[in-house]
Design an enzyme around this catalytic site. Structure first.
Site, PDB file in Angstrom:
ATOM      1  N   LYS A  22      15.785  -6.342  26.141  1.00  0.00           N
ATOM      2  CA  LYS A  22      14.844  -6.546  27.230  1.00  0.00           C
ATOM      3  C   LYS A  22      15.237  -7.715  28.135  1.00  0.00           C
ATOM      4  O   LYS A  22      15.122  -7.631  29.361  1.00  0.00           O
ATOM      5  CB  LYS A  22      13.447  -6.784  26.649  1.00  0.00           C
ATOM      6  CG  LYS A  22      12.355  -6.776  27.696  1.00  0.00           C
ATOM      7  CD  LYS A  22      10.975  -6.748  27.073  1.00  0.00           C
ATOM      8  CE  LYS A  22       9.921  -6.618  28.177  1.00  0.00           C
ATOM      9  NZ  LYS A  22       8.562  -6.621  27.618  1.00  0.00           N
ATOM     10  N   MET A  38      13.879  33.278   9.188  1.00  0.00           N
ATOM     11  CA  MET A  38      15.242  33.216   8.662  1.00  0.00           C
ATOM     12  C   MET A  38      15.246  32.729   7.215  1.00  0.00           C
ATOM     13  O   MET A  38      16.015  33.224   6.388  1.00  0.00           O
ATOM     14  CB  MET A  38      16.103  32.310   9.544  1.00  0.00           C
ATOM     15  CG  MET A  38      17.566  32.303   9.175  1.00  0.00           C
ATOM     16  SD  MET A  38      18.252  33.969   9.130  1.00  0.00           S
ATOM     17  CE  MET A  38      18.928  34.108  10.775  1.00  0.00           C
ATOM     18  N   GLU A  69       9.977  11.727  22.577  1.00  0.00           N
ATOM     19  CA  GLU A  69      11.374  11.404  22.901  1.00  0.00           C
ATOM     20  C   GLU A  69      12.351  12.499  22.477  1.00  0.00           C
ATOM     21  O   GLU A  69      13.414  12.669  23.072  1.00  0.00           O
ATOM     22  CB  GLU A  69      11.784  10.073  22.272  1.00  0.00           C
ATOM     23  CG  GLU A  69      11.150   8.846  22.936  1.00  0.00           C
ATOM     24  CD  GLU A  69       9.793   8.477  22.344  1.00  0.00           C
ATOM     25  OE1 GLU A  69       9.272   9.250  21.511  1.00  0.00           O
ATOM     26  OE2 GLU A  69       9.260   7.417  22.725  1.00  0.00           O
ATOM     27  N   PHE A  84       8.977  -6.972  16.454  1.00  0.00           N
ATOM     28  CA  PHE A  84       8.155  -5.790  16.708  1.00  0.00           C
ATOM     29  C   PHE A  84       8.990  -4.706  17.396  1.00  0.00           C
ATOM     30  O   PHE A  84       9.672  -4.980  18.377  1.00  0.00           O
ATOM     31  CB  PHE A  84       6.954  -6.170  17.584  1.00  0.00           C
ATOM     32  CG  PHE A  84       6.108  -4.987  17.943  1.00  0.00           C
ATOM     33  CD1 PHE A  84       5.454  -4.258  16.954  1.00  0.00           C
ATOM     34  CD2 PHE A  84       5.984  -4.564  19.256  1.00  0.00           C
ATOM     35  CE1 PHE A  84       4.689  -3.148  17.268  1.00  0.00           C
ATOM     36  CE2 PHE A  84       5.217  -3.451  19.588  1.00  0.00           C
ATOM     37  CZ  PHE A  84       4.564  -2.742  18.585  1.00  0.00           C
ATOM     38  N   GLN A  85       8.926  -3.512  16.879  1.00  0.00           N
ATOM     39  CA  GLN A  85       9.676  -2.365  17.387  1.00  0.00           C
ATOM     40  C   GLN A  85      11.172  -2.605  17.441  1.00  0.00           C
ATOM     41  O   GLN A  85      11.867  -2.106  18.313  1.00  0.00           O
ATOM     42  CB  GLN A  85       9.139  -1.937  18.763  1.00  0.00           C
ATOM     43  CG  GLN A  85       7.707  -1.421  18.661  1.00  0.00           C
ATOM     44  CD  GLN A  85       7.254  -0.632  19.851  1.00  0.00           C
ATOM     45  OE1 GLN A  85       7.647  -0.921  20.977  1.00  0.00           O
ATOM     46  NE2 GLN A  85       6.419   0.371  19.622  1.00  0.00           N
TER      47      GLN A  85
HETATM   48  C1  LIG Z   1      14.417  20.919  12.200  1.00  0.00           C
HETATM   49  C2  LIG Z   1      14.730  22.045  11.276  1.00  0.00           C
HETATM   50  N1  LIG Z   1      14.084  22.143  10.103  1.00  0.00           N
HETATM   51  C3  LIG Z   1      14.358  23.179   9.259  1.00  0.00           C
HETATM   52  C4  LIG Z   1      15.298  24.102   9.572  1.00  0.00           C
HETATM   53  C5  LIG Z   1      15.618  25.244   8.614  1.00  0.00           C
HETATM   54  N2  LIG Z   1      15.289  26.536   9.206  1.00  0.00           N
HETATM   55  C6  LIG Z   1      16.224  27.318   9.785  1.00  0.00           C
HETATM   56  S1  LIG Z   1      15.599  28.713  10.419  1.00  0.00           S
HETATM   57  C7  LIG Z   1      14.046  28.310   9.939  1.00  0.00           C
HETATM   58  C8  LIG Z   1      12.888  29.221  10.228  1.00  0.00           C
HETATM   59  C9  LIG Z   1      12.590  29.267  11.666  1.00  0.00           C
HETATM   60  O1  LIG Z   1      11.366  29.950  11.835  1.00  0.00           O
HETATM   61  P1  LIG Z   1      10.921  30.466  13.256  1.00  0.00           P
HETATM   62  O2  LIG Z   1      11.088  29.406  14.253  1.00  0.00           O
HETATM   63  O3  LIG Z   1       9.564  31.044  13.127  1.00  0.00           O
HETATM   64  O4  LIG Z   1      11.991  31.546  13.615  1.00  0.00           O
HETATM   65  P2  LIG Z   1      12.306  32.994  12.950  1.00  0.00           P
HETATM   66  O5  LIG Z   1      13.378  32.789  11.940  1.00  0.00           O
HETATM   67  O6  LIG Z   1      11.050  33.519  12.345  1.00  0.00           O
HETATM   68  O7  LIG Z   1      12.781  33.785  14.104  1.00  0.00           O
HETATM   69  C10 LIG Z   1      14.045  27.096   9.263  1.00  0.00           C
HETATM   70  C11 LIG Z   1      12.843  26.480   8.669  1.00  0.00           C
HETATM   71  C12 LIG Z   1      15.977  23.936  10.812  1.00  0.00           C
HETATM   72  N3  LIG Z   1      16.944  24.773  11.189  1.00  0.00           N
HETATM   73  N4  LIG Z   1      15.660  22.924  11.637  1.00  0.00           N
END
Ligand SMILES: Cc1ncc(C[n+]2csc(CCOP(=O)(O)OP(=O)(O)O)c2C)c(N)n1
Lengths: 174, 598
Positions: free
Chosen positions: B189, B500, B77, B139-140
């Site tokens: 529903k 990042m 979803e 349920f749900q």
């Molecule tokens: C759902 C979610 N969880 C955690 C984060 C925190 N976060 C921001 S950037 C990042 C790393 C992203 O890694 P990747 O997709 O490999 O991209 P890169 O920075 O290596 O280009 C994280 C964990 C987020 N933005 N969203």
């Protein structure tokens, strides 16, 4: 930035399920504070008035009123000026074992405009409707007698009669 | 989208399409059909969803009406709601998502929060347990209206079959007008089984909801005078310009007042990126010229942007001496984080047109000194990196991508370093071609958003730029892409890290890399094959261009796994809590002494 001060805000909102939750959720979600809250029907069908007391500095109260206005079913938000007419209710049960305390209670009632609702051989239950400061004073006057129980409502506030051209539903409906 | 000046009523229900055939007025039908007929009245051609018990009647109806309305079955979803967002951002129409009760509904919460942050118009329909069972821990069952209240613009629990049509009408109206956003409709529903005569309302009337579209005339005049008379003025433009479709007005305004423009992450593409008046992106990873211009300007004109903390940096040091004009449709955005001198509540397009009218044919100010400064900054501190021959530099990847596509295709991103580099280098030539999760920063957004965009009617491929971390958050949607034969080109900037986060740990936590190195990596090219897509990989600079070209030449869904150098950092960078003028440049390119701070 200004110091946080007490503000009374009146909100005219459609009376449907969840609308109060939106208002309260807005305050908790954005870290605004609610000192007290009063909700009831208005003269208009399906419309509720919420009177809310908050502490906020100038910037925050501006956000509060804007965020409230942004709620889809909120019709009107009024930030009452300082010194607006306001009333809250306090009900106190006071210890009363002898003639002396009975006299004291009578004197306080006369002085403050409070009145007795009910009594037993051991206690008197009195009520006062006044603004917050007066209610505070009243409680202090009663304290030496021994307060067995206290219930205090949230204040309601309104513009001076005739002054509120804003909306019928915001005219004083005393 | 926000163009209805009469505000309380909306006779136009076309969701951007032409005239709609009248519905079967007066015909008695079950609620499920009322829903479908109402969606058709709103001009909905396509929705994204996932079935389940509480929404079965609606799915049954979709089967019966499959000639008239399309449904795309996603694999999770979260994919459905992000796809609806991608569709909405690419088209400007309202995106639609349909899911079941309980877990189906809770799975869309991230997308709702994302759409609320980025003001994306979507309508999400959730099934709910029987009205007689609500509150009984059935349920749900989940209190979906309660859970989603703070992450929707508005939400509804429909309790009578007669209310379905007016609720859908209102939901679409709220989603697309004012500051657009997500609206959720929870449908028990039994309500979708109950029958009533179909009647679709012609207009919506919500007396307590009146978005201001036209700016206050006197404020607009004051603003124009100030913009004329203040030499060092900058236009700082955001997603509101994209949402209101005001590219042309912005261009003309910048021309007529001879002003520099800096877009935010959400505003990219609304002003031609290669134009000499464009300073590039603003904010934490924005260009030197854009950030310094904010620090040096005497007047900042914010249009459809909201002084987000990723843009302002430390708020107490933010443009302390500059005057500010703020144009925004949302009054709560004005004076929220930054006090402004001339607030103008209104729609970006309308207000800019008002400004243009006020300017008339007056000649543009010269701003000679200001342009001197800006051009020097642009020339001396461009985006730059030190290329290498032994490994692919991420920036090189994005330069090649820009060169190959010229910014003409829709590009979605995930969240992280790849997102920032894509923002810096991808020259999207329209705001609707740049689709990213800005406000919430939702990893997992990119692929489903690309699906939605690929189904928006574009004939071009849709690019999804992602990271090896983000991609695995909604990787299951590969199946949807292949199933629907979507022309999605997935570019994984594969650095073997949650890049990042690793960058922050390198810079601010003495390289203590805590849970950012993914020890096990799947072979993404093989994953592509397993799903029935095409998988390619580039590991060296020599292979890069060839893989990109081959990827774009291959029909259907393609994964290009680009192995980049592991520990590159995104620059420029304003450290969190610092001011614009403290922005750090890439130390490999710019000797650490420059730029001098003020
Ligand atoms: C759902 C979610 N969880 C955690 C984060 C925190 N976060 C921001 S950037 C990042 C790393 C992203 O890694 P990747 O997709 O490999 O991209 P890169 O920075 O290596 O280009 C994280 C964990 C987020 N933005 N969203």
């Amino acid at each position: 930035m200004t110091e946080p001060t007490r503000h009374i805000v009146s909100i005219l909102v459609e009376d449907s399920p969840g609308e109060l939750a939106r208002i309260v959720g807005l305050f908790s979600g954005r870290g605004f504070n609610i000192d007290s809250l009063a909700v009831n029907r208005t003269t208009e069908p399906r419309m509720s008035r919420v009177v809310l007391v908050t502490r906020a500095d100038e910037k925050v109260i501006e956000q509060i009123t804007k965020q409230l206005n942004k709620l889809i079913r909120v019709h009107k938000v009024i930030q009452h000026p300082q010194g607006t007419l306001e009333r809250e209710l306090v009900v106190l049960t006071l210890r009363c074992q002898n003639a002396k305390s009975r006299e004291d209670i009578e004197r306080i009632c006369k002085l403050t405009g409070a009145r007795t609702i009910t009594y037993t051989a051991a206690d008197f239950t009195v009520e006062l409707t006044a603004n917050a400061a007066k209610v505070d004073d009243f409680i202090e006057l009663c304290r030496p007698l021994g307060i067995r129980q206290m219930v205090r409502s949230a204040p309601v506030a309104f513009g001076k009669p005739g002054e509120s051209a804003e909306s019928d539903t915001f005219e004083a409906t005393a | 989208m926000t163009a209805n000046p009469s505000k309380t009523t909306s006779p136009d229900t076309t969701n951007g399409k032409g005239a709609i055939a009248p519905g079967p007025e007066g015909e008695v039908m079950r609620g499920a059909r009322v829903l479908v007929e109402s969606l058709l009245q709103e001009g909905v051609e396509l929705m994204f969803g996932y079935p389940g018990g509480a929404i079965l009647h609606v799915y049954d109806e979709l089967h019966l009406q499959s000639e008239r309305i399309n449904h795309v079955l996603v694999r999770h979803e979260q994919g459905a709601v992000h796809a609806a967002e991608g569709y909405a951002q690419a088209t400007g129409k309202v995106g639609v998502c349909l899911v079941t009760s309980g877990p189906g509904a809770t799975n869309v919460v991230t997308g709702l929060a994302n759409a609320l942050s980025d003001s994306t118009p979507i309508v999400v329909i959730t099934g709910q347990v029987l009205t007689t069972a609500i509150g009984n821990d059935a349920f749900q069952e989940a209190d979906v209206v309660g859970i989603t209240r703070p992450c929707t613009k508005y939400n509804y629990l429909v309790k009578r079959v007669e209310d379905i049509a007016p609720t859908i009408k209102e939901a679409f109206y709220l989603a697309r007008t004012g500051r657009p956003g997500p609206v959720l409709v929870d449908l028990p529903k039994d309500i979708t089984a109950a029958e009533c005569a179909f009647h679709y309302p012609e207009s919506v009337s919500i007396p307590s909801y009146k978005p201001t579209v036209r700016g206050h005339t006197r404020q607009v005049k004051k603003a124009v005078e100030l913009m004329r008379s203040t030499e060092k003025t900058i236009l700082y433009v955001g997603g509101g310009v994209v949402a209101s479709g005001a590219n042309a007005e912005l261009k003309e305004l910048a021309d007529k007042l001879n002003l520099p423009v800096t877009p935010t992450l959400m505003g990219l593409g609304c002003y031609p990126p290669g134009h000499q008046q464009c300073l590039g992106m603003l904010g934490m990873h924005g260009t030197y010229a854009a950030n310094m211009s904010m620090a040096e300007a005497d007047l900042i004109v914010a249009i459809g942007s909201r002084f987000d903390d990723r843009v302002t940096g430390a708020i107490e040091n933010f443009a302390v001496n500059a005057k500010k004009i703020h144009v925004d449709i949302d009054p709560t955005s004005v004076n929220k984080s930054v006090a402004v001198d001339i607030p103008i509540v209104g729609d970006a397009k309308t207000v800019m047109q008002q400004m243009l009218d006020a300017i008339g044919d007056d000649p543009a100010p010269e701003r000679k000194e200001w342009w001197n400064t800006l051009t020097t900054w642009k020339r001396d501190f461009p985006l730059a990196y030190k290329d290498r021959s032994d490994t692919i530099m991420p920036q090189r990847l994005f330069e090649e991508l820009a060169d190959l596509t010229k910014g003409e295709y829709i590009c979605t991103t995930d969240v992280g370093q790849h997102q920032m580099w894509a923002a810096q280098y991808y020259p999207a030539d329209d705001g609707r071609k740049w689709i990213t999760s800005g406000g919430l920063g939702t990893m997992g957004f990119g692929l489903p958003a690309a699906m939605g965009a690929a189904l928006s009617g574009t004939k071009d491929p849709v690019i999804c730029v992602t990271g090896d971390g983000s991609f695995q958050m909604c990787i299951q949607e590969l199946a949807t892409c292949v199933h629907e034969d979507l022309n999605v080109k997935i570019i994984i900037m594969n650095n073997n890290f949650l890049g990042m986060v690793r960058q922050w740990q390198e810079l601010f936590y003495s390289r203590r890399y805590s849970s950012v190195g993914m020890k096990y990596f799947p072979d993404f090219a093989k994953i592509a094959e397993a799903y029935g897509a095409t998988g390619l990989r580039a590991e060296t600079p020599e292979e890069l261009r060839g893989v990109l070209e081959k990827g774009f030449d291959t029909p259907g869904t393609v994964i290009m796994d680009i192995i980049v150098t592991k520990e590159a950092n995104v620059y420029p960078m304003i450290p969190a809590g610092a001011a614009h003028y403290e922005l750090a440049m890439d130390p490999e390119v710019y000797p650490p002494t420059t730029p001098e701070s003020k």
